[in-house]
Write a protein that holds these residues in place. Structure first.
Motif, PDB file in Angstrom:
ATOM      1  N   SER A 190       0.841  -1.287   0.094  1.00  0.00           N
ATOM      2  CA  SER A 190      -0.074   0.002   0.053  1.00  0.00           C
ATOM      3  C   SER A 190       0.929   1.019   0.043  1.00  0.00           C
ATOM      4  CB  SER A 190      -0.723  -0.300   1.213  1.00  0.00           C
ATOM      5  OG  SER A 190      -1.816   1.206   1.258  1.00  0.00           O
ATOM      6  N   GLY A 191       0.425   2.305  -0.824  1.00  0.00           N
ATOM      7  CA  GLY A 191       1.314   3.491  -1.052  1.00  0.00           C
ATOM      8  C   GLY A 191       2.345   3.410  -2.222  1.00  0.00           C
ATOM      9  N   ALA A 192       2.320   2.200  -2.830  1.00  0.00           N
ATOM     10  CA  ALA A 192       3.284   2.103  -3.841  1.00  0.00           C
ATOM     11  C   ALA A 192       2.664   2.837  -5.209  1.00  0.00           C
ATOM     12  CB  ALA A 192       3.657   0.715  -4.433  1.00  0.00           C
ATOM     13  N   THR A 193       3.494   3.322  -5.868  1.00  0.00           N
ATOM     14  CA  THR A 193       2.955   4.007  -7.208  1.00  0.00           C
ATOM     15  C   THR A 193       2.750   2.930  -8.303  1.00  0.00           C
ATOM     16  OG1 THR A 193       5.091   4.176  -8.387  1.00  0.00           O
ATOM     17  CG2 THR A 193       4.360   5.876  -6.736  1.00  0.00           C
ATOM     18  N   LEU A 194       1.853   3.161  -9.367  1.00  0.00           N
ATOM     19  CA  LEU A 194       1.463   2.319 -10.367  1.00  0.00           C
ATOM     20  C   LEU A 194       2.856   1.818 -11.248  1.00  0.00           C
ATOM     21  CD1 LEU A 194      -1.700   3.588 -11.994  1.00  0.00           C
ATOM     22  CD2 LEU A 194      -1.438   1.625 -10.528  1.00  0.00           C
ATOM     23  N   LEU A 195       3.961   2.804 -11.126  1.00  0.00           N
ATOM     24  CA  LEU A 195       5.214   2.599 -11.713  1.00  0.00           C
ATOM     25  C   LEU A 195       5.807   1.517 -10.742  1.00  0.00           C
ATOM     26  CD1 LEU A 195       7.117   3.214 -13.993  1.00  0.00           C
ATOM     27  CD2 LEU A 195       8.286   4.918 -12.619  1.00  0.00           C
ATOM     28  N   GLU A 196       5.691   1.637  -9.754  1.00  0.00           N
ATOM     29  CA  GLU A 196       6.704   0.601  -9.134  1.00  0.00           C
ATOM     30  C   GLU A 196       5.895  -0.542  -9.163  1.00  0.00           C
ATOM     31  OE1 GLU A 196       8.228   3.444  -5.296  1.00  0.00           O
ATOM     32  OE2 GLU A 196       6.286   2.778  -5.275  1.00  0.00           O
ATOM     33  N   ALA A 197       4.551  -0.905  -9.034  1.00  0.00           N
ATOM     34  CA  ALA A 197       3.660  -2.104  -9.044  1.00  0.00           C
ATOM     35  C   ALA A 197       3.738  -2.615 -10.241  1.00  0.00           C
ATOM     36  CB  ALA A 197       2.207  -1.745  -8.849  1.00  0.00           C
ATOM     37  N   ALA A 198       3.996  -1.784 -11.404  1.00  0.00           N
ATOM     38  CA  ALA A 198       3.980  -2.595 -12.894  1.00  0.00           C
ATOM     39  C   ALA A 198       5.336  -2.994 -13.077  1.00  0.00           C
ATOM     40  CB  ALA A 198       3.734  -1.427 -13.933  1.00  0.00           C
ATOM     41  N   ARG A 199       6.383  -2.532 -12.563  1.00  0.00           N
ATOM     42  CA  ARG A 199       7.846  -2.879 -12.814  1.00  0.00           C
ATOM     43  C   ARG A 199       8.064  -4.017 -11.861  1.00  0.00           C
ATOM     44  NH1 ARG A 199      11.671   2.612 -13.595  1.00  0.00           N
ATOM     45  NH2 ARG A 199      10.957   3.058 -15.767  1.00  0.00           N
ATOM     46  N   ALA A 200       7.347  -4.043 -10.785  1.00  0.00           N
ATOM     47  CA  ALA A 200       7.582  -5.369  -9.819  1.00  0.00           C
ATOM     48  C   ALA A 200       6.759  -6.461 -10.639  1.00  0.00           C
ATOM     49  CB  ALA A 200       6.912  -5.243  -8.657  1.00  0.00           C
ATOM     50  N   GLY A 201       5.790  -6.084 -11.436  1.00  0.00           N
ATOM     51  CA  GLY A 201       5.015  -7.409 -11.860  1.00  0.00           C
ATOM     52  C   GLY A 201       5.334  -7.632 -13.394  1.00  0.00           C
ATOM     53  N   GLY A 202       6.351  -6.986 -13.786  1.00  0.00           N
ATOM     54  CA  GLY A 202       6.968  -7.450 -14.838  1.00  0.00           C
ATOM     55  C   GLY A 202       6.695  -6.631 -16.351  1.00  0.00           C
ATOM     56  N   SER A 203       5.778  -5.586 -15.951  1.00  0.00           N
ATOM     57  CA  SER A 203       5.612  -4.598 -17.076  1.00  0.00           C
ATOM     58  C   SER A 203       6.694  -3.615 -17.480  1.00  0.00           C
ATOM     59  CB  SER A 203       4.129  -4.119 -16.849  1.00  0.00           C
ATOM     60  OG  SER A 203       3.028  -5.000 -16.781  1.00  0.00           O
ATOM     61  N   ALA A 204       7.132  -3.346 -18.358  1.00  0.00           N
ATOM     62  CA  ALA A 204       8.145  -2.210 -18.632  1.00  0.00           C
ATOM     63  C   ALA A 204       7.297  -1.091 -19.101  1.00  0.00           C
ATOM     64  CB  ALA A 204       9.078  -2.700 -19.807  1.00  0.00           C
ATOM     65  N   ILE A 205       7.396  -0.010 -18.164  1.00  0.00           N
ATOM     66  CA  ILE A 205       6.750   1.400 -18.596  1.00  0.00           C
ATOM     67  C   ILE A 205       8.021   2.359 -19.000  1.00  0.00           C
ATOM     68  CG2 ILE A 205       5.562   3.472 -17.824  1.00  0.00           C
ATOM     69  CD1 ILE A 205       4.030   1.377 -16.079  1.00  0.00           C
ATOM     70  N   PRO A 206       8.203   2.988 -20.182  1.00  0.00           N
ATOM     71  CA  PRO A 206       9.230   3.810 -20.375  1.00  0.00           C
ATOM     72  C   PRO A 206       9.204   5.136 -19.638  1.00  0.00           C
ATOM     73  CG  PRO A 206       7.472   4.227 -22.086  1.00  0.00           C
ATOM     74  CD  PRO A 206       7.315   2.859 -21.059  1.00  0.00           C
ATOM     75  N   THR A 207      10.301   5.636 -19.197  1.00  0.00           N
ATOM     76  CA  THR A 207      10.350   7.152 -18.416  1.00  0.00           C
ATOM     77  C   THR A 207      11.727   7.773 -18.803  1.00  0.00           C
ATOM     78  OG1 THR A 207      11.777   5.823 -16.542  1.00  0.00           O
ATOM     79  CG2 THR A 207       9.405   6.206 -16.452  1.00  0.00           C
ATOM     80  N   LEU A 208      11.687   8.962 -18.826  1.00  0.00           N
ATOM     81  CA  LEU A 208      12.906   9.811 -18.836  1.00  0.00           C
ATOM     82  C   LEU A 208      12.949  10.639 -17.858  1.00  0.00           C
ATOM     83  CD1 LEU A 208      12.612  10.957 -22.844  1.00  0.00           C
ATOM     84  CD2 LEU A 208      14.629   9.552 -21.602  1.00  0.00           C
ATOM     85  N   CYS A 209      12.165  11.282 -17.144  1.00  0.00           N
ATOM     86  CA  CYS A 209      12.267  12.211 -15.866  1.00  0.00           C
ATOM     87  C   CYS A 209      12.512  11.184 -14.644  1.00  0.00           C
ATOM     88  CB  CYS A 209      11.208  13.117 -15.853  1.00  0.00           C
ATOM     89  SG  CYS A 209       9.588  12.497 -15.632  1.00  0.00           S
ATOM     90  N   HIS A 210      11.670  10.246 -14.687  1.00  0.00           N
ATOM     91  CA  HIS A 210      12.095   9.457 -13.363  1.00  0.00           C
ATOM     92  C   HIS A 210      13.464   8.722 -13.160  1.00  0.00           C
ATOM     93  CE1 HIS A 210      10.154   7.085 -10.103  1.00  0.00           C
ATOM     94  NE2 HIS A 210      10.996   6.045 -10.515  1.00  0.00           N
ATOM     95  N   LEU A 211      13.697   8.678 -11.853  1.00  0.00           N
ATOM     96  CA  LEU A 211      14.943   8.232 -11.444  1.00  0.00           C
ATOM     97  C   LEU A 211      14.584   7.659 -10.061  1.00  0.00           C
ATOM     98  CD1 LEU A 211      17.679   7.025 -12.464  1.00  0.00           C
ATOM     99  CD2 LEU A 211      18.718   9.475 -11.626  1.00  0.00           C
ATOM    100  N   GLU A 212      14.957   6.377  -9.664  1.00  0.00           N
ATOM    101  CA  GLU A 212      14.941   6.074  -8.393  1.00  0.00           C
ATOM    102  C   GLU A 212      16.050   6.753  -7.441  1.00  0.00           C
ATOM    103  OE1 GLU A 212      15.743   1.988  -5.862  1.00  0.00           O
ATOM    104  OE2 GLU A 212      15.616   1.831  -7.932  1.00  0.00           O
TER     105      GLU A 212
END
Length: 237
Positions: free
Chosen positions: A17-39
């Motif tokens: 709970s509290g995770a973003t959709l980007l975090e959830a998607a990448r953890a679930g194996g879905s690749a979402i492109p980003t340029l501005c985002h950086l862990e």
């Protein structure tokens, strides 16, 4: 820790709970492109490449700042999203002066990699060829505004990790650009610690080491993630 379950690209994904959709998607194996985002840096949803479709919401939502919720049904790929992402990449290329063949980041550029990923082998939009400057006033580094995509990674890493607050975004619209200090030459900003973190996290050849030739710049944004984790654990200054 509360765990929620949602559906992403037809797969059931459990995430905290509290995770973003980007975090959830990448953890679930879905690749979402980003340029501005950086862990390691705060999300700002500037590039809009991570937009996703959510059942029950007619709007596209940026995955990097949208919280995952129980029962959500999310799609990270669709013809609509593919077309949008290609258009965003085309806009980034055509509104700047990205001459890959002579760029220091050629072959090591996140923008270039995403152009290949979205199938952009040419632009359907007219190039604007703006008149942009290059700042070589710093003794170690350079800033080429022609290659800047306004991802603001440099702004955030300098403020949030180094704590120097050298960079900011100035002006608006087509005149919007990254500025150092109070729109001073980079080399004249006393707050700069010469750490080079901004150069390391830059996804293109906009920020570079002086002396780098074509294809010689290799960014290492993963070093930021190591540093941030070490500080959180008390293992680094």
């Amino acid at each position: 820790m509360t765990v929620i379950t949602l559906t992403i690209d037809g797969r059931s994904v459990a995430t905290a709970s509290g995770a973003t959709l980007l975090e959830a998607a990448r953890a679930g194996g879905s690749a979402i492109p980003t340029l501005c985002h950086l862990e390691g840096l705060s999300p700002v949803a500037a590039c809009r490449l991570c937009l996703v479709e959510i059942d029950g919401d007619s709007r596209l939502q940026p995955a990097c700042v949208t919280a995952a919720a129980e029962g959500m049904v999310v799609r990270t790929t669709s013809p609509r999203l593919a077309e949008l992402r290609r258009t965003v990449i085309e806009l980034l290329f055509t509104e700047g002066n990205h001459v890959c063949a002579i760029c220091v980041a050629n072959g090591h550029c996140e923008l270039q990699d995403l152009a290949v990923a979205v199938g952009m082998d040419h632009s359907r939009l007219p190039y604007r060829f703006p008149s942009r400057s290059v700042d070589l006033s710093h003794p170690l580094f350079g800033l080429d505004h022609n290659r800047c995509i306004l991802c603001t990674r440099c702004v955030r890493v300098c403020a949030e990790v180094e704590g120097a607050h050298v960079w900011d975004v100035g002006w608006r619209g087509e005149h919007c650009r990254i500025i150092s200090g109070l729109d001073q030459p980079w080399g004249a900003v006393d707050a700069c610690t010469d750490c080079g973190k901004c150069v390391q996290v830059c996804p293109t050849g906009a920020l570079f080491h002086k002396g780098d030739g074509t294809e010689e710049k290799e960014g290492h944004p993963e070093q930021l993630q190591v540093l941030v984790r070490a500080r959180q654990q008390g293992g680094a200054p």
